[in-house]
Design an enzyme around this catalytic site. Structure first.
Site, mmCIF file in Angstrom:
data_model
loop_
_atom_site.group_PDB
_atom_site.id
_atom_site.type_symbol
_atom_site.label_atom_id
_atom_site.label_comp_id
_atom_site.label_asym_id
_atom_site.label_seq_id
_atom_site.Cartn_x
_atom_site.Cartn_y
_atom_site.Cartn_z
ATOM 1 N N ASP A 152 -0.660 14.921 15.860
ATOM 2 C CA ASP A 152 -1.328 14.169 14.795
ATOM 3 C C ASP A 152 -2.123 12.993 15.345
ATOM 4 O OD1 ASP A 152 -0.227 15.838 12.978
ATOM 5 O OD2 ASP A 152 1.034 14.361 11.984
ATOM 6 N N TYR A 188 -5.311 14.019 17.048
ATOM 7 C CA TYR A 188 -6.322 14.371 16.050
ATOM 8 C C TYR A 188 -6.925 13.106 15.441
ATOM 9 C CZ TYR A 188 -8.332 16.111 11.685
ATOM 10 O OH TYR A 188 -9.185 16.375 10.639
ATOM 11 N N ASP A 189 -6.070 12.137 15.117
ATOM 12 C CA ASP A 189 -6.554 10.880 14.522
ATOM 13 C C ASP A 189 -7.496 10.139 15.478
ATOM 14 O OD1 ASP A 189 -5.143 11.377 12.234
ATOM 15 O OD2 ASP A 189 -3.496 10.007 12.691
ATOM 16 N N SER A 210 -6.750 13.479 -0.250
ATOM 17 C CA SER A 210 -6.087 13.044 0.967
ATOM 18 C C SER A 210 -5.740 11.560 0.822
ATOM 19 C CB SER A 210 -7.025 13.279 2.158
ATOM 20 O OG SER A 210 -6.370 12.999 3.372
ATOM 21 N N THR A 211 -5.226 10.944 1.884
ATOM 22 C CA THR A 211 -4.852 9.532 1.844
ATOM 23 C C THR A 211 -5.516 8.787 2.992
ATOM 24 O OG1 THR A 211 -2.681 10.236 1.017
ATOM 25 C CG2 THR A 211 -2.909 7.942 1.667
ATOM 26 N N LYS A 267 6.081 9.025 3.913
ATOM 27 C CA LYS A 267 4.986 10.006 3.896
ATOM 28 C C LYS A 267 5.508 11.303 4.508
ATOM 29 C CE LYS A 267 0.160 10.653 5.303
ATOM 30 N NZ LYS A 267 0.343 11.951 5.999
ATOM 31 N N ARG A 323 -2.740 22.611 -1.684
ATOM 32 C CA ARG A 323 -3.735 21.578 -1.949
ATOM 33 C C ARG A 323 -5.155 22.090 -1.765
ATOM 34 N NH1 ARG A 323 -4.027 16.157 1.605
ATOM 35 N NH2 ARG A 323 -5.191 17.538 2.980
ATOM 36 N N GLU A 335 5.601 18.097 -1.380
ATOM 37 C CA GLU A 335 5.450 18.843 -0.132
ATOM 38 C C GLU A 335 6.631 19.783 0.081
ATOM 39 O OE1 GLU A 335 3.727 17.357 3.224
ATOM 40 O OE2 GLU A 335 2.435 15.923 2.180
ATOM 41 N N LYS A 393 0.355 4.335 9.412
ATOM 42 C CA LYS A 393 0.815 5.058 10.600
ATOM 43 C C LYS A 393 0.788 4.084 11.768
ATOM 44 C CE LYS A 393 -0.137 9.438 10.868
ATOM 45 N NZ LYS A 393 -0.812 10.753 11.007
#
Length: 402
Positions: free
Chosen positions: A60, A63-64, A102-103, A140, A156, A187, A299
């Site tokens: 993750d 990717y971010d 999304s958030t 989350k 979604r 989820e 995050k």
């Protein structure tokens, strides 16, 4: 740079994307250290599709990093302005009963402060009493996003159209906390403890299981057993434990709130979600095409700490599986206190010299990605990483102690 080789499931998903991209070309994208902007956009699309389909290729936080770098070049790119789409090999799409956005993300306390300032500003613009502003904080969940209207369970999708996956309930999937149907967004998740004790040797990561639950093909017998035993559930966001209070309380107690929410559930989480609970503020702030302005996900940036191993003991799971546990000098990292590390293979303990007095370096990228990079004493080098796509390395489950 590691060489990435896609498996059959990943190849099928990439081919479904219709990116005019060969598999070898795609593998080179993830192997290379340098990309053109066009290649970076393609990499993001492939990585997103694989992640949302249950077969992630990168972490993750990686990717971010790519995503944030791409934003510096083309902030108005359609990929950045819309909900990241999902790809399932089967099923037709149907319109969602309600938009699922999304958030937006924050990676520091300062960014959270700036977000609360936007909330306060919105309140002043509509003459809303700032003493009445309330912020709700929840874990989350790191699962498979879905929406349950009581009749149909939807993925979604792109936020407007998703896929009918009601078959998951037909297979015995339960709603968390024995709640009823029709509680809206949530989820599909699996208990961390169950995954680590029962399924971690068969599946690389929990997203593989989440994808199997909703797949049209026959469910793996071990996944079906997890469903039958209540380890896999659909968890509506409305049922999550939460902290609710004023902005002043939030900012003054942020670390303790972070740790409390992190330890509140036995499911993977990848951050915290903060949102205004005040309807007038939410209506006034509205949303972009991608996310609600009154909501943000926190995050944690990468943090590290050197930790001493006190001793290594063993624990026996309820299934009879014996695993070595490294007891650590309690160390606070990213808002959580780490005191134990469950190492799933004894051979790795022996080979890498994990024992009393060993000094290891823990690195946390986000709230869930804990990595032991190396021991920083003169002892044997360690390279244990919690990377879902690196199946040959020892996976660690860090247990938090308040």
């Amino acid at each position: 740079m590691s060489k990435y080789i896609f498996n059959d499931n990943q190849i099928a998903i990439i081919e479904k994307l219709d990116l005019n991209l060969g598999i070898e070309e795609a593998e080179k994208l993830f192997t290379s250290d340098e990309h053109s902007w066009e290649e970076l956009e393609t990499l993001l699309k492939v990585a997103n599709a694989l992640y949302r389909s249950g077969y992630p290729i990168i972490e993750d936080e990686t990717y971010d990093e790519y995503l944030n770098y791409f934003k510096t070049h083309d902030p108005d790119n359609p990929y950045l302005l819309n909900v990241e789409p999902e790809v399932l090999i089967d099923s037709k799409t149907v319109r969602l009963p309600k938009k699922m956005l999304s958030t937006d993300k924050a990676y520091s306390f300062e960014e959270i402060k700036k977000w609360t300032e936007r909330i306060t500003k919105a309140a002043s613009e509509i003459d809303f009493d700032q003493n009445l502003i309330r912020i709700r904080v929840t874990p989350k969940l790191d699962g498979y996003a879905a929406y349950d209207d009581g009749i149909t369970l939807y993925t979604r999708g792109d936020g407007t159209r998703g896929q009918d996956i009601t078959r998951a309930f037909e297979r015995g999937l339960k709603v968390a906390k024995n709640a009823g149907r029709g509680l809206g967004p949530g989820e599909i998740v699996i208990k961390k403890s169950y995954f680590n004790e029962v399924l971690s040797e068969k599946f690389e990561n929990s997203r593989n299981i989440q994808a199997a639950i909703i797949a049209e093909k026959k469910v793996d017998e071990d996944v079906q057993k997890a469903i039958d035993e209540g380890a896999c559930v659909f968890y509506p966001f409305s049922l999550l434990d939460n902290w609710t209070g004023s902005i002043e309380e939030l900012l003054s107690k942020f670390d303790s709130i972070l740790e409390s929410m992190w330890n509140s559930i036995d499911f993977d989480i990848d951050g915290l979600v903060l949102e205004s609970t005040n309807a007038p503020i939410k209506e006034h702030m509205g949303s972009t095409r991608k996310f609600h302005r009154w909501q943000i996900a926190f995050k944690v940036n990468e943090e590290s700490a050197e930790v001493e191993v006190l001793k290594v003991v063993h624990q026996t799971s309820r299934t009879g599986r014996v695993s070595p546990v490294a007891e650590l000098v309690p160390t606070k990292l990213s808002g959580a206190t780490l005191s134990r590390a469950t190492v799933h293979h004894y051979n790795m303990v022996k080979t890498n010299g994990v024992g009393p007095g060993a000094i290891i370096k823990l690195v946390r990228s986000g709230l869930v990605g804990v990595t032991i990079h190396s021991n920083v004493s003169s002892r044997t080098q360690l390279d244990f990483q919690m990377h879902s796509n690196v199946s040959s390395r020892t996976q660690l489950d860090f247990q938090m102690a308040v």
